[in-house]
Design a protein around this motif. Structure first.
Motif, PDB file in Angstrom:
ATOM      1  N   LEU A  97      26.322 -75.138 -14.408  1.00 46.26           N
ATOM      2  CA  LEU A  97      25.383 -75.718 -15.352  1.00 46.26           C
ATOM      3  C   LEU A  97      26.051 -76.800 -16.198  1.00 46.26           C
ATOM      4  O   LEU A  97      25.442 -77.842 -16.486  1.00 46.26           O
ATOM      5  CB  LEU A  97      24.802 -74.623 -16.257  1.00 46.26           C
ATOM      6  N   GLU A  98      27.295 -76.569 -16.588  1.00 43.12           N
ATOM      7  CA  GLU A  98      28.021 -77.569 -17.368  1.00 43.12           C
ATOM      8  C   GLU A  98      28.263 -78.826 -16.541  1.00 43.12           C
ATOM      9  O   GLU A  98      28.159 -79.951 -17.050  1.00 43.12           O
ATOM     10  CB  GLU A  98      29.338 -76.983 -17.851  1.00 43.12           C
ATOM     11  N   ALA A  99      28.577 -78.643 -15.254  1.00 42.64           N
ATOM     12  CA  ALA A  99      28.801 -79.802 -14.378  1.00 42.64           C
ATOM     13  C   ALA A  99      27.524 -80.612 -14.218  1.00 42.64           C
ATOM     14  O   ALA A  99      27.548 -81.852 -14.240  1.00 42.64           O
ATOM     15  CB  ALA A  99      29.315 -79.341 -13.019  1.00 42.64           C
ATOM     16  N   ALA A 100      26.400 -79.939 -14.046  1.00 46.41           N
ATOM     17  CA  ALA A 100      25.127 -80.643 -13.918  1.00 46.41           C
ATOM     18  C   ALA A 100      24.798 -81.400 -15.199  1.00 46.41           C
ATOM     19  O   ALA A 100      24.286 -82.531 -15.155  1.00 46.41           O
ATOM     20  CB  ALA A 100      24.015 -79.649 -13.593  1.00 46.41           C
ATOM     21  N   SER A 101      25.088 -80.782 -16.351  1.00 48.59           N
ATOM     22  CA  SER A 101      24.835 -81.470 -17.626  1.00 48.59           C
ATOM     23  C   SER A 101      25.730 -82.691 -17.780  1.00 48.59           C
ATOM     24  O   SER A 101      25.293 -83.745 -18.262  1.00 48.59           O
ATOM     25  CB  SER A 101      25.055 -80.492 -18.777  1.00 48.59           C
ATOM     26  N   ASP A 102      26.989 -82.578 -17.354  1.00 47.85           N
ATOM     27  CA  ASP A 102      27.908 -83.722 -17.437  1.00 47.85           C
ATOM     28  C   ASP A 102      27.468 -84.867 -16.535  1.00 47.85           C
ATOM     29  O   ASP A 102      27.732 -86.048 -16.833  1.00 47.85           O
ATOM     30  CB  ASP A 102      29.325 -83.283 -17.056  1.00 47.85           C
ATOM     31  N   LEU A 103      26.795 -84.529 -15.426  1.00 43.52           N
ATOM     32  CA  LEU A 103      26.313 -85.556 -14.498  1.00 43.52           C
ATOM     33  C   LEU A 103      24.973 -86.143 -14.922  1.00 43.52           C
ATOM     34  O   LEU A 103      24.414 -86.978 -14.203  1.00 43.52           O
ATOM     35  CB  LEU A 103      26.208 -84.981 -13.098  1.00 43.52           C
ATOM     36  N   GLY A 104      24.453 -85.716 -16.061  1.00 44.39           N
ATOM     37  CA  GLY A 104      23.235 -86.312 -16.604  1.00 44.39           C
ATOM     38  C   GLY A 104      21.950 -85.571 -16.292  1.00 44.39           C
ATOM     39  O   GLY A 104      20.863 -86.088 -16.572  1.00 44.39           O
ATOM     40  N   ALA A 105      22.038 -84.380 -15.707  1.00 41.94           N
ATOM     41  CA  ALA A 105      20.819 -83.626 -15.382  1.00 41.94           C
ATOM     42  C   ALA A 105      20.211 -83.048 -16.659  1.00 41.94           C
ATOM     43  O   ALA A 105      20.922 -82.549 -17.532  1.00 41.94           O
ATOM     44  CB  ALA A 105      21.131 -82.503 -14.394  1.00 41.94           C
ATOM     45  N   ARG A 106      18.895 -83.118 -16.751  1.00 40.57           N
ATOM     46  CA  ARG A 106      18.212 -82.535 -17.899  1.00 40.57           C
ATOM     47  C   ARG A 106      18.180 -81.009 -17.773  1.00 40.57           C
ATOM     48  O   ARG A 106      18.306 -80.475 -16.684  1.00 40.57           O
ATOM     49  CB  ARG A 106      16.785 -83.074 -17.989  1.00 40.57           C
ATOM     50  N   PRO A 107      17.989 -80.308 -18.897  1.00 42.62           N
ATOM     51  CA  PRO A 107      17.985 -78.833 -18.837  1.00 42.62           C
ATOM     52  C   PRO A 107      16.946 -78.267 -17.869  1.00 42.62           C
ATOM     53  O   PRO A 107      17.236 -77.316 -17.136  1.00 42.62           O
ATOM     54  CB  PRO A 107      17.686 -78.435 -20.285  1.00 42.62           C
ATOM     55  N   LEU A 108      15.731 -78.858 -17.849  1.00 41.79           N
ATOM     56  CA  LEU A 108      14.699 -78.348 -16.944  1.00 41.79           C
ATOM     57  C   LEU A 108      15.081 -78.583 -15.489  1.00 41.79           C
ATOM     58  O   LEU A 108      14.878 -77.720 -14.624  1.00 41.79           O
ATOM     59  CB  LEU A 108      13.359 -79.008 -17.263  1.00 41.79           C
ATOM     60  N   THR A 109      15.662 -79.757 -15.212  1.00 44.44           N
ATOM     61  CA  THR A 109      16.112 -80.054 -13.844  1.00 44.44           C
ATOM     62  C   THR A 109      17.227 -79.109 -13.424  1.00 44.44           C
ATOM     63  O   THR A 109      17.247 -78.608 -12.289  1.00 44.44           O
ATOM     64  CB  THR A 109      16.598 -81.508 -13.758  1.00 44.44           C
ATOM     65  N   THR A 110      18.152 -78.860 -14.333  1.00 44.21           N
ATOM     66  CA  THR A 110      19.240 -77.926 -14.048  1.00 44.21           C
ATOM     67  C   THR A 110      18.704 -76.531 -13.756  1.00 44.21           C
ATOM     68  O   THR A 110      19.177 -75.836 -12.844  1.00 44.21           O
ATOM     69  CB  THR A 110      20.209 -77.877 -15.233  1.00 44.21           C
ATOM     70  N   PHE A 111      17.686 -76.129 -14.521  1.00 42.48           N
ATOM     71  CA  PHE A 111      17.113 -74.796 -14.328  1.00 42.48           C
ATOM     72  C   PHE A 111      16.479 -74.677 -12.948  1.00 42.48           C
ATOM     73  O   PHE A 111      16.713 -73.688 -12.233  1.00 42.48           O
ATOM     74  CB  PHE A 111      16.073 -74.532 -15.423  1.00 42.48           C
ATOM     75  N   TRP A 112      15.673 -75.675 -12.530  1.00 38.39           N
ATOM     76  CA  TRP A 112      14.949 -75.573 -11.264  1.00 38.39           C
ATOM     77  C   TRP A 112      15.867 -75.762 -10.057  1.00 38.39           C
ATOM     78  O   TRP A 112      15.644 -75.147  -9.002  1.00 38.39           O
ATOM     79  CB  TRP A 112      13.834 -76.607 -11.202  1.00 38.39           C
ATOM     80  N   LEU A 113      16.892 -76.601 -10.186  1.00 38.82           N
ATOM     81  CA  LEU A 113      17.724 -76.926  -9.033  1.00 38.82           C
ATOM     82  C   LEU A 113      18.963 -76.047  -8.904  1.00 38.82           C
ATOM     83  O   LEU A 113      19.564 -76.004  -7.825  1.00 38.82           O
ATOM     84  CB  LEU A 113      18.150 -78.402  -9.096  1.00 38.82           C
ATOM     85  N   ILE A 114      19.365 -75.390  -9.983  1.00 38.26           N
ATOM     86  CA  ILE A 114      20.587 -74.577  -9.935  1.00 38.26           C
ATOM     87  C   ILE A 114      20.305 -73.114 -10.267  1.00 38.26           C
ATOM     88  O   ILE A 114      20.594 -72.211  -9.479  1.00 38.26           O
ATOM     89  CB  ILE A 114      21.662 -75.149 -10.883  1.00 38.26           C
ATOM     90  N   THR A 115      19.707 -72.864 -11.439  1.00 38.61           N
ATOM     91  CA  THR A 115      19.532 -71.486 -11.897  1.00 38.61           C
ATOM     92  C   THR A 115      18.580 -70.710 -10.989  1.00 38.61           C
ATOM     93  O   THR A 115      18.887 -69.592 -10.554  1.00 38.61           O
ATOM     94  CB  THR A 115      19.015 -71.461 -13.340  1.00 38.61           C
ATOM     95  N   VAL A 116      17.417 -71.284 -10.702  1.00 35.70           N
ATOM     96  CA  VAL A 116      16.431 -70.569  -9.890  1.00 35.70           C
ATOM     97  C   VAL A 116      16.937 -70.298  -8.473  1.00 35.70           C
ATOM     98  O   VAL A 116      16.828 -69.159  -7.981  1.00 35.70           O
ATOM     99  CB  VAL A 116      15.090 -71.332  -9.875  1.00 35.70           C
ATOM    100  N   PRO A 117      17.507 -71.298  -7.755  1.00 34.13           N
ATOM    101  CA  PRO A 117      18.018 -70.982  -6.413  1.00 34.13           C
ATOM    102  C   PRO A 117      19.119 -69.930  -6.415  1.00 34.13           C
ATOM    103  O   PRO A 117      19.165 -69.076  -5.518  1.00 34.13           O
ATOM    104  CB  PRO A 117      18.550 -72.338  -5.911  1.00 34.13           C
TER     105      PRO A 117
END
Length: 307
Positions: free
Chosen positions: A204-224
């Motif tokens: 999640l931290e890596a996705a945030s550093d790459l500019g992903a929004r929290p909702l995008t991070t949730f759907w593309l990383i957390t949910v899968p």
């Protein structure tokens, strides 16, 4: 000396082999005795002819000819009678809706528990499992005092001048869903929590550093990554909801006819054991379908991890 060592090593290997067989064999023996044999008896009753109160044998031998008598009329009746078709459809619909509601409510709660400080997690887990400390029947029965026309909720709303007359909540689909969600919500939260708490937060931290929004991070990383918990929780909610009897009996009305109530009526009200057995076998088959899907998903996940 070497001969003695060889004998001891063979003896140790033999004991280890019997130990492994016992660990695997005892659960299989338990399943055979307490699931497979009763299921085969019910299956036999569902396809047997009756003679008064006596069930005829499936196999017969007359003049050198072996005869197999299988009665399929009960199953044909289940597939053609509108009452049974509606009962199965209504049960599947309610079980699916209950699963979706539990997922929508349980996922945020499990996510909050997994992200809470470690010192708070045991307390939150205790709160989730707290209903299990009370009898299941008493917990369901308590909702009658809450949802009844003269229950706590209606009396409070009338006292607060929100309504003038009681709202009809008991013996409706609404009371059924309230009872189902309340009863099976912990079975959704616990598998989700066990999956989310093990998640690697550096992703999640890596996705945030790459500019992903929290909702995008949730759907593309957390949910899968929590898919295993979603499927496990859905199975734990859907399967028992499908054959539920206590909640439809205590909270449901005449229109909330589910498979469990139909099974009870056939066994104890109509005394039609062959038809009741056919209903039970059909219910088991319906339960085996989502289990097969879950097992296939688990096998695919293991194969992907191994690759």
């Amino acid at each position: 000396m070497m001969k003695l060592i060889g004998i001891l090593s063979r003896s140790s290997a033999l004991r280890g082999g019997w130990g492994k067989r016992s660990v695997i064999g005892i659960p299989y023996l338990f399943l055979i005795l307490f699931f497979s044999l009763p299921f085969l008896i019910v299956l036999k009753l569902s396809i047997s002819d009756t003679e008064g109160i006596r069930f005829k044998d499936l196999f017969d031998y007359i003049d050198g000819v072996a005869i197999l008598r299988v009665r399929v009329s009960n199953y044909l009746f289940l597939m053609t009678d509108s009452l049974y078709v509606y009962t199965y459809w209504y049960s599947i619909k309610l079980a699916t809706l209950n699963t979706l509601i539990c997922l929508v409510i349980g996922y945020p709660f499990a996510y909050f528990m997994a992200r809470a400080p470690a010192t708070w997690r045991p307390t939150l887990l205790m709160l989730v499992t707290l209903p299990f400390w009370t009898s299941y029947l008493l917990r369901v029965y308590a909702w009658k005092g809450l949802l009844d026309d003269n229950g706590v909720i209606n009396n409070f709303l009338i006292w607060a001048h929100v309504i003038d007359s009681p709202i009809k909540m008991m013996y409706t689909s609404f009371s059924m869903m309230v009872g189902l969600v309340y009863t099976y919500l912990p079975f959704m939260i616990l598998p989700l929590y066990s999956t989310l708490v093990k998640m690697n937060l550096t992703l999640l931290e890596a996705a945030s550093d790459l500019g992903a929004r929290p909702l995008t991070t949730f759907w593309l990383i957390t949910v899968p990554l929590s898919k295993a918990g979603i499927i496990a929780g859905s199975m734990l909610v859907f399967i028992p909801s499908l054959g539920e009897y206590v909640i439809p009996e205590l909270l449901g009305g005449p229109e909330t006819q589910m498979i469990g109530r139909t099974l009870w009526n056939e066994f104890f009200s109509n005394n039609d054991w062959t038809m009741a057995s056919a209903v039970a076998v059909s219910m088991v088959v319906l339960i085996l379908i989502p289990l097969a899907v879950f097992n296939k998903y688990q096998a695919d996940s293991v194969n992907k991890e191994g690759a």
